[in-house]
Design a protein around this motif. Sequence first.
Motif, PDB file in Angstrom:
ATOM      1  N   ASP A  40      20.362 -18.299 -12.802  1.00  0.00           N
ATOM      2  CA  ASP A  40      19.859 -17.115 -13.516  1.00  0.00           C
ATOM      3  C   ASP A  40      18.937 -16.280 -12.623  1.00  0.00           C
ATOM      4  O   ASP A  40      18.915 -15.057 -12.718  1.00  0.00           O
ATOM      5  CB  ASP A  40      19.117 -17.540 -14.785  1.00  0.00           C
ATOM      6  CG  ASP A  40      20.003 -18.287 -15.759  1.00  0.00           C
ATOM      7  OD1 ASP A  40      21.143 -17.846 -15.975  1.00  0.00           O
ATOM      8  OD2 ASP A  40      19.560 -19.322 -16.293  1.00  0.00           O
ATOM      9  N   ILE A  43      21.067 -14.239 -10.427  1.00  0.00           N
ATOM     10  CA  ILE A  43      21.546 -13.076 -11.191  1.00  0.00           C
ATOM     11  C   ILE A  43      20.450 -12.016 -11.240  1.00  0.00           C
ATOM     12  O   ILE A  43      20.696 -10.829 -10.967  1.00  0.00           O
ATOM     13  CB  ILE A  43      21.957 -13.496 -12.613  1.00  0.00           C
ATOM     14  CG1 ILE A  43      23.183 -14.417 -12.566  1.00  0.00           C
ATOM     15  CG2 ILE A  43      22.254 -12.262 -13.479  1.00  0.00           C
ATOM     16  CD1 ILE A  43      23.517 -15.058 -13.900  1.00  0.00           C
ATOM     17  N   ALA A  51      28.199 -12.019 -11.260  1.00  0.00           N
ATOM     18  CA  ALA A  51      27.458 -11.518 -12.420  1.00  0.00           C
ATOM     19  C   ALA A  51      27.332  -9.996 -12.358  1.00  0.00           C
ATOM     20  O   ALA A  51      26.778  -9.450 -11.400  1.00  0.00           O
ATOM     21  CB  ALA A  51      26.080 -12.165 -12.471  1.00  0.00           C
ATOM     22  N   PRO A  57      22.471 -13.523 -19.772  1.00  0.00           N
ATOM     23  CA  PRO A  57      22.562 -14.747 -18.972  1.00  0.00           C
ATOM     24  C   PRO A  57      22.246 -15.981 -19.807  1.00  0.00           C
ATOM     25  O   PRO A  57      21.946 -15.889 -21.005  1.00  0.00           O
ATOM     26  CB  PRO A  57      21.508 -14.519 -17.877  1.00  0.00           C
ATOM     27  CG  PRO A  57      20.492 -13.617 -18.516  1.00  0.00           C
ATOM     28  CD  PRO A  57      21.225 -12.788 -19.544  1.00  0.00           C
ATOM     29  N   GLY A 107      27.303 -17.288 -19.315  1.00  0.00           N
ATOM     30  CA  GLY A 107      26.158 -16.535 -18.816  1.00  0.00           C
ATOM     31  C   GLY A 107      26.402 -15.853 -17.491  1.00  0.00           C
ATOM     32  O   GLY A 107      25.511 -15.190 -16.952  1.00  0.00           O
ATOM     33  N   ILE A 108      27.630 -15.992 -16.961  1.00  0.00           N
ATOM     34  CA  ILE A 108      28.021 -15.276 -15.744  1.00  0.00           C
ATOM     35  C   ILE A 108      29.349 -14.567 -15.994  1.00  0.00           C
ATOM     36  O   ILE A 108      29.467 -13.361 -15.827  1.00  0.00           O
ATOM     37  CB  ILE A 108      28.165 -16.227 -14.531  1.00  0.00           C
ATOM     38  CG1 ILE A 108      26.824 -16.848 -14.172  1.00  0.00           C
ATOM     39  CG2 ILE A 108      28.742 -15.467 -13.321  1.00  0.00           C
ATOM     40  CD1 ILE A 108      26.913 -17.873 -13.073  1.00  0.00           C
TER      41      ILE A 108
END
Length: 335
Positions: A40, A43, A51, A57, A107-108
């Motif tokens: 994260d 990202i 991403a 995320p 989350g990606i």
Amino acid sequence: MKAIVYEGPKKVSVKNVDIPKTKDGEVLIKVSYAGICGTDLNIFAGTHPRAKAPLIPGHEFSGVVVSDGKKYKKGDRVAAYPLISCGHCEPCKTGNAHVCDHLGLLGIDCSGAMAEYISVDEEKLVELPDTISDEMGAFVEPVAVTVHALRENSFKSGDNAIVFGCGTIGLATALTLRNFGAGKIILVETDESRAKIAREMHFKVINPINENMQDLSKDVTDGVGFDWVFDCAGVQAVASALFDSVKVKGHIVIIAAYKKPASLSLIMGMFKETCILFTRVYRYKDFAIATDLVQKEKDYGKIITHKLPLEDGAKGFELLTTPMSGAVKVMYKIS
């Protein structure tokens, strides 16, 4: 619903977005806790290759099922095995879907868990027993990383180990080593706030600024060196010390994801016939073992240093990108 949204490099905000619609085979989950991990942070920095903003995320989470599925029903408490594998490539067909040629992640490659709700394939859910709190349910995923690092590489009870880095994965690796029956365990850390947490877990921690790693490794291991060296830091200074710590015929395991290319003294690896191993995420079995571990090992909870409301979305990332902030694992308490 409210969600933390990545909008571009170093920019996240809390926004109102639509509640996700469930697809066939999915159930809707009301998120309880969601953690920030190193992925994260990549990202957030704008350096993750897949991403793309805008994106919700988050793949470390726990929650409660709010729509009935075939396997899970309303009210079931769950965590999620967040890997997305294609099922058709050579790794998938040979039992290695965790390193799928096209591996994706919640989350990606789709919306993640830093939101009030998330929709997940129910085949990827793991039921949480009542003996695991919501926050520890969200911590099963990082523990699974450490379980995989040991099981995949045939760690044996009684072996000794040195762990570089007292971040989330470093501390969790040390605890998993202890629970897997390791002999001597030494941790290496320069951040005193993180070292303090490790000492509260009754680990010996040394600061490499004040210690010669080669001399220390010999002193602790009667001149032999460590059976296992775990790199949970991912910086050049650690890469330069790995061969000083390992014994002849020993094992170096790279758990950290290096953000920059690193140099290694490979001639030292040749002299010691060192085995250098790499590890990536986890298998489903590792996730199940991690669920059992967080039930019995209470010290994993000490790694969670901050619990923030969803509305403090930016603050969580600020804490983890500010040196010496004292933050290790930051979670959002969402419901």
